[in-house]
Design a protein around this motif. Structure first.
Motif, PDB file in Angstrom:
ATOM      1  N   UNK A 201     113.936  17.372  31.047  1.00 63.01           N
ATOM      2  CA  UNK A 201     115.307  17.227  30.590  1.00 63.01           C
ATOM      3  C   UNK A 201     115.423  16.442  29.297  1.00 63.01           C
ATOM      4  N   UNK A 202     114.685  15.340  29.204  1.00 64.74           N
ATOM      5  CA  UNK A 202     114.729  14.525  27.983  1.00 64.74           C
ATOM      6  C   UNK A 202     114.195  15.318  26.796  1.00 64.74           C
ATOM      7  N   UNK A 203     113.101  16.049  27.032  1.00 61.09           N
ATOM      8  CA  UNK A 203     112.525  16.852  25.961  1.00 61.09           C
ATOM      9  C   UNK A 203     113.493  17.889  25.434  1.00 61.09           C
ATOM     10  N   UNK A 204     114.193  18.567  26.351  1.00 61.14           N
ATOM     11  CA  UNK A 204     115.170  19.577  25.941  1.00 61.14           C
ATOM     12  C   UNK A 204     116.336  18.931  25.207  1.00 61.14           C
ATOM     13  N   UNK A 205     116.819  17.794  25.724  1.00 59.14           N
ATOM     14  CA  UNK A 205     117.935  17.102  25.088  1.00 59.14           C
ATOM     15  C   UNK A 205     117.586  16.632  23.681  1.00 59.14           C
ATOM     16  N   UNK A 206     116.339  16.261  23.466  1.00 59.71           N
ATOM     17  CA  UNK A 206     115.914  15.848  22.129  1.00 59.71           C
ATOM     18  C   UNK A 206     115.667  17.049  21.223  1.00 59.71           C
ATOM     19  N   UNK A 207     115.150  18.121  21.807  1.00 61.34           N
ATOM     20  CA  UNK A 207     114.746  19.258  20.985  1.00 61.34           C
ATOM     21  C   UNK A 207     115.924  19.893  20.241  1.00 61.34           C
ATOM     22  N   UNK A 208     117.000  20.145  20.927  1.00 58.33           N
ATOM     23  CA  UNK A 208     118.085  20.890  20.292  1.00 58.33           C
ATOM     24  C   UNK A 208     118.765  20.120  19.159  1.00 58.33           C
ATOM     25  N   UNK A 209     119.093  18.830  19.313  1.00 57.32           N
ATOM     26  CA  UNK A 209     119.632  18.110  18.154  1.00 57.32           C
ATOM     27  C   UNK A 209     118.638  18.028  16.995  1.00 57.32           C
ATOM     28  N   UNK A 210     117.368  17.822  17.325  1.00 54.78           N
ATOM     29  CA  UNK A 210     116.359  17.749  16.267  1.00 54.78           C
ATOM     30  C   UNK A 210     116.206  19.101  15.575  1.00 54.78           C
ATOM     31  N   UNK A 211     116.256  20.185  16.359  1.00 53.56           N
ATOM     32  CA  UNK A 211     116.146  21.522  15.767  1.00 53.56           C
ATOM     33  C   UNK A 211     117.338  21.809  14.863  1.00 53.56           C
TER      34      UNK A 211
END
Length: 231
Positions: free
Chosen positions: A154-164
């Motif tokens: 969950x944390x990885x997904x939450x970080x991925x989209x804003x960073x992307x």
């Protein structure tokens, strides 16, 4: 060590996330590449950054946090196979997965889509190494802090989209506000994607962006090592 690597390789090939990390960037490249000019310098760097980001923020933290949650790392600590060996093998295998994903993208882009490849292999390699190291460092920190595999995912997904988004991987950079573009360049994925675009355009990567990736790789890796728990 070799036996451990063999076992972990078999487990990785059965992991749906590994296939996901290979096929999603390829799908994006093929779908959008059919309408892009051969000289385009944006789509392929974008797909490469997506591939590395998926491995670093999805596969890496989820795998390591799940191993700790299931007590695998704790049990290994009382065997000749130390948990540090497992960590090293996992990092190496995930690096190979990222390389395989990027190699597949380059092969399809160069042969099927006729996409433009960078003239300078050394700058592209330097950007890839620093970008991957910085993204893997973030993945390691997530694995260190997450209480279990589901939380790490969950944390990885939450970080991925804003960073992307800030990296310009979800919409063209020239359509983004200047302030967001500037902020994005100071994220590891943003610095990686922008440096890749510069290399593909025939220029040299910005020393500032290379420095940003190097700082993330060093500082975040140190933080991950400090907070990482074996059980």
């Amino acid at each position: 060590m070799m036996k451990l690597a063999f076992v972990e390789t078999k487990l990785l090939t059965r992991e749906p996330g590994a296939l996901f990390s290979l096929l999603i960037p390829l799908f994006i490249l093929v779908v959008f590449g059919s309408s892009i000019e051969p000289g385009d310098t944006v789509l392929l760097p974008m797909a490469l950054a997506i591939a590395v980001g998926l491995v670093a923020l999805y596969m890496l933290p989820t795998t390591l946090a799940t191993y700790r949650e299931r007590g695998i790392l704790r049990r290994l600590s009382v065997t000749p196979v130390r948990p540090g060996n497992l960590l090293a093998v996992q990092l190496l295998l995930l690096l190979v997965l990222a390389l395989a994903a990027c190699g597949l993208l380059l092969a399809v882009a160069g042969t099927v889509l006729g996409a433009r490849l960078p003239a300078g292999g050394l700058p592209a390699a330097a950007v890839f190494i620093l970008g991957t190291a910085s993204m893997f460092a973030v993945g390691l920190l997530i694995a260190a802090l997450a209480p279990n595999g589901r939380a790490a995912n969950g944390i990885g997904v939450l970080l991925y989209f804003p960073m992307a988004y800030l990296a310009g991987l979800m919409q063209p950079v020239h359509l983004m506000p200047d302030m967001l573009i500037r902020i994005g360049e100071f994220t590891p994925l943003g610095a990686f994607a922008q440096s890749m675009r510069e290399v593909w355009a025939g220029g040299a990567p910005s020393p500032l962006l290379l420095g940003v990736m190097a700082v993330y790789a060093l500082v975040v890796s140190i933080a991950a090592a400090k907070f990482f728990r074996w059980e």
